[in-house]
Design a protein around this motif. Structure first.
Motif, PDB file in Angstrom:
ATOM      1  N   ASP A 153      -3.126   8.476   2.578  1.00 50.59           N
ATOM      2  CA  ASP A 153      -2.714   7.550   3.641  1.00 50.59           C
ATOM      3  C   ASP A 153      -3.821   7.355   4.671  1.00 50.59           C
ATOM      4  OD1 ASP A 153      -0.175   7.064   2.595  1.00 50.59           O
ATOM      5  OD2 ASP A 153       0.748   8.704   3.721  1.00 50.59           O
ATOM      6  N   ASN A 154      -4.462   8.440   5.069  1.00 46.90           N
ATOM      7  CA  ASN A 154      -5.548   8.337   6.042  1.00 46.90           C
ATOM      8  C   ASN A 154      -6.726   7.556   5.455  1.00 46.90           C
ATOM      9  OD1 ASN A 154      -6.569   8.870   8.660  1.00 46.90           O
ATOM     10  ND2 ASN A 154      -7.831  10.510   7.829  1.00 46.90           N
ATOM     11  N   LEU A 155      -6.996   7.773   4.178  1.00 43.74           N
ATOM     12  CA  LEU A 155      -8.058   7.021   3.500  1.00 43.74           C
ATOM     13  C   LEU A 155      -7.731   5.527   3.476  1.00 43.74           C
ATOM     14  CD1 LEU A 155     -10.651   6.779   1.844  1.00 43.74           C
ATOM     15  CD2 LEU A 155      -9.325   7.493  -0.172  1.00 43.74           C
ATOM     16  N   ILE A 156      -6.494   5.186   3.191  1.00 47.76           N
ATOM     17  CA  ILE A 156      -6.065   3.783   3.184  1.00 47.76           C
ATOM     18  C   ILE A 156      -6.326   3.147   4.550  1.00 47.76           C
ATOM     19  CG2 ILE A 156      -4.029   2.261   3.127  1.00 47.76           C
ATOM     20  CD1 ILE A 156      -2.920   4.250   0.939  1.00 47.76           C
ATOM     21  N   ILE A 157      -5.883   3.802   5.605  1.00 49.43           N
ATOM     22  CA  ILE A 157      -6.031   3.256   6.960  1.00 49.43           C
ATOM     23  C   ILE A 157      -7.494   3.160   7.357  1.00 49.43           C
ATOM     24  CG2 ILE A 157      -5.569   3.694   9.411  1.00 49.43           C
ATOM     25  CD1 ILE A 157      -3.218   2.520   7.717  1.00 49.43           C
ATOM     26  N   GLN A 158      -8.250   4.227   7.132  1.00 52.33           N
ATOM     27  CA  GLN A 158      -9.658   4.203   7.526  1.00 52.33           C
ATOM     28  C   GLN A 158     -10.447   3.155   6.737  1.00 52.33           C
ATOM     29  OE1 GLN A 158     -11.930   7.706   8.442  1.00 52.33           O
ATOM     30  NE2 GLN A 158     -10.063   8.933   8.386  1.00 52.33           N
TER      31      GLN A 158
ATOM     32  N   LYS B 172       5.310   1.720   6.546  1.00 47.71           N
ATOM     33  CA  LYS B 172       4.605   2.999   6.601  1.00 47.71           C
ATOM     34  C   LYS B 172       3.356   2.934   7.478  1.00 47.71           C
ATOM     35  CE  LYS B 172       3.000   6.545   3.414  1.00 47.71           C
ATOM     36  NZ  LYS B 172       2.886   6.911   2.003  1.00 47.71           N
ATOM     37  N   TYR B 173       2.697   1.771   7.514  1.00 52.08           N
ATOM     38  CA  TYR B 173       1.426   1.639   8.234  1.00 52.08           C
ATOM     39  C   TYR B 173       1.493   0.634   9.386  1.00 52.08           C
ATOM     40  CZ  TYR B 173      -0.042   3.745   3.812  1.00 52.08           C
ATOM     41  OH  TYR B 173      -0.167   4.549   2.713  1.00 52.08           O
ATOM     42  N   ARG B 174       2.680   0.255   9.771  1.00 54.85           N
ATOM     43  CA  ARG B 174       2.841  -0.787  10.795  1.00 54.85           C
ATOM     44  C   ARG B 174       2.205  -0.396  12.131  1.00 54.85           C
ATOM     45  NH1 ARG B 174       6.889  -2.956  14.377  1.00 54.85           N
ATOM     46  NH2 ARG B 174       6.615  -5.211  14.428  1.00 54.85           N
ATOM     47  N   GLU B 175       2.366   0.842  12.549  1.00 58.62           N
ATOM     48  CA  GLU B 175       1.800   1.276  13.824  1.00 58.62           C
ATOM     49  C   GLU B 175       0.269   1.211  13.798  1.00 58.62           C
ATOM     50  OE1 GLU B 175       3.469   1.707  16.683  1.00 58.62           O
ATOM     51  OE2 GLU B 175       5.177   1.072  15.459  1.00 58.62           O
ATOM     52  N   GLN B 176      -0.336   1.571  12.662  1.00 61.49           N
ATOM     53  CA  GLN B 176      -1.789   1.472  12.531  1.00 61.49           C
ATOM     54  C   GLN B 176      -2.213   0.002  12.551  1.00 61.49           C
ATOM     55  OE1 GLN B 176       0.172   3.422  10.637  1.00 61.49           O
ATOM     56  NE2 GLN B 176      -0.706   5.465  10.577  1.00 61.49           N
ATOM     57  N   GLY B 177      -1.381  -0.859  11.988  1.00 65.21           N
ATOM     58  CA  GLY B 177      -1.654  -2.303  12.034  1.00 65.21           C
ATOM     59  C   GLY B 177      -1.647  -2.818  13.460  1.00 65.21           C
ATOM     60  N   LYS B 178      -0.681  -2.378  14.246  1.00 66.21           N
ATOM     61  CA  LYS B 178      -0.629  -2.784  15.655  1.00 66.21           C
ATOM     62  C   LYS B 178      -1.914  -2.378  16.371  1.00 66.21           C
ATOM     63  CE  LYS B 178       4.363  -2.512  16.501  1.00 66.21           C
ATOM     64  NZ  LYS B 178       5.386  -1.763  17.268  1.00 66.21           N
ATOM     65  N   GLU B 179      -2.368  -1.157  16.119  1.00 68.34           N
ATOM     66  CA  GLU B 179      -3.602  -0.681  16.752  1.00 68.34           C
ATOM     67  C   GLU B 179      -4.806  -1.487  16.291  1.00 68.34           C
ATOM     68  OE1 GLU B 179      -4.023   1.488  19.302  1.00 68.34           O
ATOM     69  OE2 GLU B 179      -1.826   1.342  19.339  1.00 68.34           O
ATOM     70  N   PHE B 180      -4.861  -1.779  15.005  1.00 73.24           N
ATOM     71  CA  PHE B 180      -5.973  -2.575  14.487  1.00 73.24           C
ATOM     72  C   PHE B 180      -6.018  -3.937  15.181  1.00 73.24           C
ATOM     73  CE2 PHE B 180      -7.610  -5.839  11.574  1.00 73.24           C
ATOM     74  CZ  PHE B 180      -8.895  -5.363  11.383  1.00 73.24           C
ATOM     75  N   PHE B 181      -4.872  -4.595  15.292  1.00 75.56           N
ATOM     76  CA  PHE B 181      -4.855  -5.927  15.885  1.00 75.56           C
ATOM     77  C   PHE B 181      -5.051  -5.914  17.395  1.00 75.56           C
ATOM     78  CE2 PHE B 181      -3.220  -6.961  11.679  1.00 75.56           C
ATOM     79  CZ  PHE B 181      -4.081  -8.005  11.372  1.00 75.56           C
ATOM     80  N   LYS B 182      -4.758  -4.807  18.057  1.00 77.95           N
ATOM     81  CA  LYS B 182      -5.152  -4.674  19.465  1.00 77.95           C
ATOM     82  C   LYS B 182      -6.679  -4.716  19.558  1.00 77.95           C
ATOM     83  CE  LYS B 182      -1.285  -1.936  21.235  1.00 77.95           C
ATOM     84  NZ  LYS B 182      -0.893  -0.586  21.705  1.00 77.95           N
ATOM     85  N   GLY B 183      -7.331  -4.037  18.634  1.00 71.67           N
ATOM     86  CA  GLY B 183      -8.796  -4.059  18.589  1.00 71.67           C
ATOM     87  C   GLY B 183      -9.329  -5.447  18.284  1.00 71.67           C
ATOM     88  N   VAL B 184      -8.640  -6.172  17.413  1.00 72.73           N
ATOM     89  CA  VAL B 184      -9.024  -7.553  17.115  1.00 72.73           C
ATOM     90  C   VAL B 184      -8.982  -8.379  18.397  1.00 72.73           C
ATOM     91  CG1 VAL B 184      -8.323  -9.679  15.918  1.00 72.73           C
ATOM     92  CG2 VAL B 184      -8.360  -7.502  14.676  1.00 72.73           C
ATOM     93  N   ASN B 185      -7.931  -8.215  19.184  1.00 73.57           N
ATOM     94  CA  ASN B 185      -7.811  -8.968  20.432  1.00 73.57           C
ATOM     95  C   ASN B 185      -8.994  -8.692  21.358  1.00 73.57           C
ATOM     96  OD1 ASN B 185      -5.350  -9.945  19.532  1.00 73.57           O
ATOM     97  ND2 ASN B 185      -4.146  -8.480  20.696  1.00 73.57           N
TER      98      ASN B 185
END
Length: 193
Positions: A54-59, A113-126
């Motif tokens: 899971d961590n590998l997927i996110i990273q 499963k990865y929605r919270e990491q997605g939110k963080e990623f898109f905050k960075g996009v902003n």
């Protein structure tokens, strides 16, 4: 970009190899054996560096999609007159180079499963889009907030085209951007009067 992992390995190369494998086979069809073969690292080595699949997927997704974004913005217009080149070139180039990557990214970040990491990623996009807009503001002679808004519309159109090759949607979005640019130019001319 900060990449978690242990010293002694070229983490960025491992992430890229794993991400390409995920993009090729999808989330459910990519096991540790495929990732190990693609990266040249044993299963144990991957777990040692990343802690879990899971961590590998996110990273891998975060790192590689940020690189896609940087590539996209590196081709940004260099002047107001260059905007049309950017509008014409990028949707097709994005689809050709990054379609599989966008499909996988949305598969990951739309998963509960990865929605919270997605939110963080898109905050960075902003944050990054704001930085890109600030950087482009002087080159294009336009306010940063206007550029940032148009960037969101344009990137969305490019991603949608990369995912579905939907010419109608793409053309509607591009025409909306062009109409907005014409209105912007008209407003500027009236302000000078």
């Amino acid at each position: 970009m900060h990449i978690l992992g242990r010293k002694g390995a070229d983490i960025s190369k491992i992430l890229e190899a794993c991400f390409d494998t995920f993009c090729e086979y999808g989330l459910e069809n990519t096991g540790m054996l495929k990732l190990s073969e693609a990266s040249g690292i044993t299963n144990g080595g991957l777990i040692y560096h990343f802690g879990s699949k899971d961590n590998l997927i996110i990273q891998a997704t975060t790192y590689c999609m940020a690189k896609v974004e940087e590539d996209f913005m590196a081709k940004a217009p260099t002047s107001f007159e260059d905007i049309e080149r950017f509008l014409n070139e990028m949707p097709h180039l994005t689809a050709k180079l990054h379609g599989k990557k966008y499909r996988f990214m949305y598969q990951v970040y739309s998963s509960p499963k990865y929605r919270e990491q997605g939110k963080e990623f898109f905050k960075g996009v902003n944050v990054r889009y704001k930085e890109y807009a600030d950087e482009l503001s002087n080159k294009l002679g336009m306010p940063a907030d206007y550029i940032q808004g148009m960037t969101y519309i344009f990137v969305r159109a490019c991603v949608h085209y990369a995912l579905f090759e939907d010419e109608e949607y793409l053309n509607l979005q591009l025409n909306a951007i062009r109409s907005s640019l014409k209105a912007y130019i008209k407003d500027k001319k009236e302000e000078r009067k």
